[in-house]
Design an enzyme around this catalytic site. Sequence first.
Site, PDB file in Angstrom:
ATOM      1  N   ARG A 197      -6.293  -4.745  -0.960  1.00 25.03           N
ATOM      2  CA  ARG A 197      -6.101  -5.829   0.008  1.00 25.03           C
ATOM      3  C   ARG A 197      -5.956  -5.270   1.416  1.00 25.03           C
ATOM      4  O   ARG A 197      -6.596  -5.729   2.350  1.00 25.03           O
ATOM      5  CB  ARG A 197      -4.844  -6.636  -0.354  1.00 25.03           C
ATOM      6  CG  ARG A 197      -4.914  -7.438  -1.628  1.00 25.03           C
ATOM      7  CD  ARG A 197      -3.596  -8.143  -1.862  1.00 25.03           C
ATOM      8  NE  ARG A 197      -2.495  -7.219  -2.027  1.00 25.03           N
ATOM      9  CZ  ARG A 197      -1.942  -6.917  -3.204  1.00 25.03           C
ATOM     10  NH1 ARG A 197      -2.376  -7.484  -4.301  1.00 25.03           N
ATOM     11  NH2 ARG A 197      -0.946  -6.066  -3.286  1.00 25.03           N
ATOM     12  N   ASP A 217     -14.193   4.143  -3.512  1.00 24.50           N
ATOM     13  CA  ASP A 217     -13.411   3.351  -4.457  1.00 24.50           C
ATOM     14  C   ASP A 217     -14.228   3.222  -5.738  1.00 24.50           C
ATOM     15  O   ASP A 217     -15.326   2.643  -5.716  1.00 24.50           O
ATOM     16  CB  ASP A 217     -13.112   1.965  -3.873  1.00 24.50           C
ATOM     17  CG  ASP A 217     -12.138   1.164  -4.727  1.00 24.50           C
ATOM     18  OD1 ASP A 217     -12.288   1.168  -5.970  1.00 24.50           O
ATOM     19  OD2 ASP A 217     -11.227   0.531  -4.154  1.00 24.50           O
ATOM     20  N   ALA A 277      -0.031   3.976   2.883  1.00 26.05           N
ATOM     21  CA  ALA A 277      -0.035   3.515   1.489  1.00 26.05           C
ATOM     22  C   ALA A 277       1.138   4.116   0.720  1.00 26.05           C
ATOM     23  O   ALA A 277       2.228   3.536   0.674  1.00 26.05           O
ATOM     24  CB  ALA A 277      -1.365   3.868   0.835  1.00 26.05           C
ATOM     25  N   ARG A 278       0.934   5.291   0.139  1.00 20.11           N
ATOM     26  CA  ARG A 278       1.971   5.981  -0.617  1.00 20.11           C
ATOM     27  C   ARG A 278       1.811   7.481  -0.434  1.00 20.11           C
ATOM     28  O   ARG A 278       0.687   7.997  -0.423  1.00 20.11           O
ATOM     29  CB  ARG A 278       1.884   5.652  -2.120  1.00 20.11           C
ATOM     30  CG  ARG A 278       2.296   4.236  -2.496  1.00 20.11           C
ATOM     31  CD  ARG A 278       3.807   4.047  -2.388  1.00 20.11           C
ATOM     32  NE  ARG A 278       4.234   2.733  -2.856  1.00 20.11           N
ATOM     33  CZ  ARG A 278       4.355   1.657  -2.088  1.00 20.11           C
ATOM     34  NH1 ARG A 278       4.054   1.732  -0.806  1.00 20.11           N
ATOM     35  NH2 ARG A 278       4.770   0.502  -2.589  1.00 20.11           N
ATOM     36  N   ASP A 301       3.399   6.840   7.529  1.00 18.41           N
ATOM     37  CA  ASP A 301       4.486   5.872   7.377  1.00 18.41           C
ATOM     38  C   ASP A 301       5.239   6.082   6.068  1.00 18.41           C
ATOM     39  O   ASP A 301       6.265   5.447   5.841  1.00 18.41           O
ATOM     40  CB  ASP A 301       3.925   4.445   7.418  1.00 18.41           C
ATOM     41  CG  ASP A 301       4.998   3.374   7.411  1.00 18.41           C
ATOM     42  OD1 ASP A 301       5.896   3.434   8.279  1.00 18.41           O
ATOM     43  OD2 ASP A 301       4.950   2.478   6.547  1.00 18.41           O
ATOM     44  N   GLU A 306      12.414   9.790   1.033  1.00 16.54           N
ATOM     45  CA  GLU A 306      12.796   8.792   2.020  1.00 16.54           C
ATOM     46  C   GLU A 306      14.258   8.416   1.832  1.00 16.54           C
ATOM     47  O   GLU A 306      14.663   8.121   0.710  1.00 16.54           O
ATOM     48  CB  GLU A 306      11.889   7.558   1.902  1.00 16.54           C
ATOM     49  CG  GLU A 306      10.434   7.857   2.220  1.00 16.54           C
ATOM     50  CD  GLU A 306       9.531   6.626   2.163  1.00 16.54           C
ATOM     51  OE1 GLU A 306      10.056   5.507   1.933  1.00 16.54           O
ATOM     52  OE2 GLU A 306       8.323   6.765   2.334  1.00 16.54           O
ATOM     53  N   HIS A 325       8.483   4.153   7.204  1.00 15.02           N
ATOM     54  CA  HIS A 325       8.066   3.236   6.138  1.00 15.02           C
ATOM     55  C   HIS A 325       8.330   1.781   6.535  1.00 15.02           C
ATOM     56  O   HIS A 325       8.934   1.013   5.794  1.00 15.02           O
ATOM     57  CB  HIS A 325       8.777   3.572   4.823  1.00 15.02           C
ATOM     58  CG  HIS A 325       8.010   3.100   3.617  1.00 15.02           C
ATOM     59  ND1 HIS A 325       8.144   3.672   2.379  1.00 15.02           N
ATOM     60  CD2 HIS A 325       7.100   2.099   3.455  1.00 15.02           C
ATOM     61  CE1 HIS A 325       7.361   3.059   1.502  1.00 15.02           C
ATOM     62  NE2 HIS A 325       6.713   2.098   2.143  1.00 15.02           N
ATOM     63  N   ALA A 328       4.883  -2.665   7.062  1.00 12.86           N
ATOM     64  CA  ALA A 328       4.735  -4.061   6.639  1.00 12.86           C
ATOM     65  C   ALA A 328       5.742  -5.004   7.292  1.00 12.86           C
ATOM     66  O   ALA A 328       5.672  -6.213   7.074  1.00 12.86           O
ATOM     67  CB  ALA A 328       4.870  -4.166   5.122  1.00 12.86           C
TER      68      ALA A 328
END
Length: 367
Positions: A197, A217, A277-278, A301, A306, A325, A328
């Site tokens: 997304r 992808d 993302a991660r 990010d 963390e 982080h 969003a």
Amino acid sequence: MAGSGEPPTGAGTGAGTGAGPAGGPPVTPPTGARRPVTVVSVSAALRAQFFPDRVGDRLAATTDATLVDDHAALTGVDLASVLARAEVLVTSWGVPRLDAALLDRAPALRLVAHTGASVKPFVTAELFARGVTVTQAGQGMARSVAEVALTFTLALLHQTPRFDHALHAGTEWHRAEQAPPRHEILGCPVGVVGASRTGRAYLELVRALGAEVSVCDPTLTPADAARLGARLVGLDELLAGSRIVALHAPTLPETRHLLGARELALLPDGAGLVNTARSWLVDEAALVAELTRGRIDAALDVFDEEPLPTGHPLRALPNVLLTPHQAAGTVQGRRRQGEIVVDEIVRYASGRPLAHAVTPELLARTG
């Protein structure tokens, strides 16, 4: 406001009432819809972001809600009677795993609505085995994270982190002016790893500014990529041919350290890596080593640990842009997440299909 384990009151988002927070007009539930007993396990601070004004009014009007400030209340004594009747559980980050012991306390549970994206940290096979449906609000975060990824992209292209670090460090002006070549996004080769997304939202933004986009992808066909305005390539080709690489892949066993020392070495000199993302996707030690050489730049990010320790080498590097982080966390994004959750509860209560359901099969192939 109903705190941990407290019975529902009329305060906060209006639990058990249809009244708005400022005495506004009541919001009535859709015709024919039930008001399911709902436990909202979301801190007061996050509730204010997810369910402000009319979003909170809708939550109150469409559910018989108990507001829980602390996830620990889910396993406590005070909430037992409400949890035993609850059909819906609204969750946020840090909620405990919904294992058999916790589910035994909620025998009527039929829907878990997560205010975030990934439900992997707390969803269990037992949950699905008991016929509980799971939904999440990741779509509400896509635009926010994509905009931060775009911000990172532009910052790296224009060498903003290096200039900023130099001036903050007191570097003499003539030395602070020195930086690797800078580039515009128009015509820039940008590689997107993962058409998630957020990946698709980011792709749309950079294409609108004139970037030439490649995507990697395994779930896409060349025709799928073409419809997104991108060229489908393998990972090595994407890395070697991109000035900016943006990571938007899911957290899966096969994506663990997708980018290690070998892959990072494929990036051209002066390239930039964007990760909103991660950290799972990148071998952080290998990335630190590559960044220390000064050959590439990065904007990050997410991190292996963390909060990021104050002595972590990433904090001292002039060619790295760091954020804690928070990609969003926009006002609009949080509100969209709340709206998605309320919409899903309304669909459940009305007997309609959910728009953002997470099945075991979907969970196995997404982050």
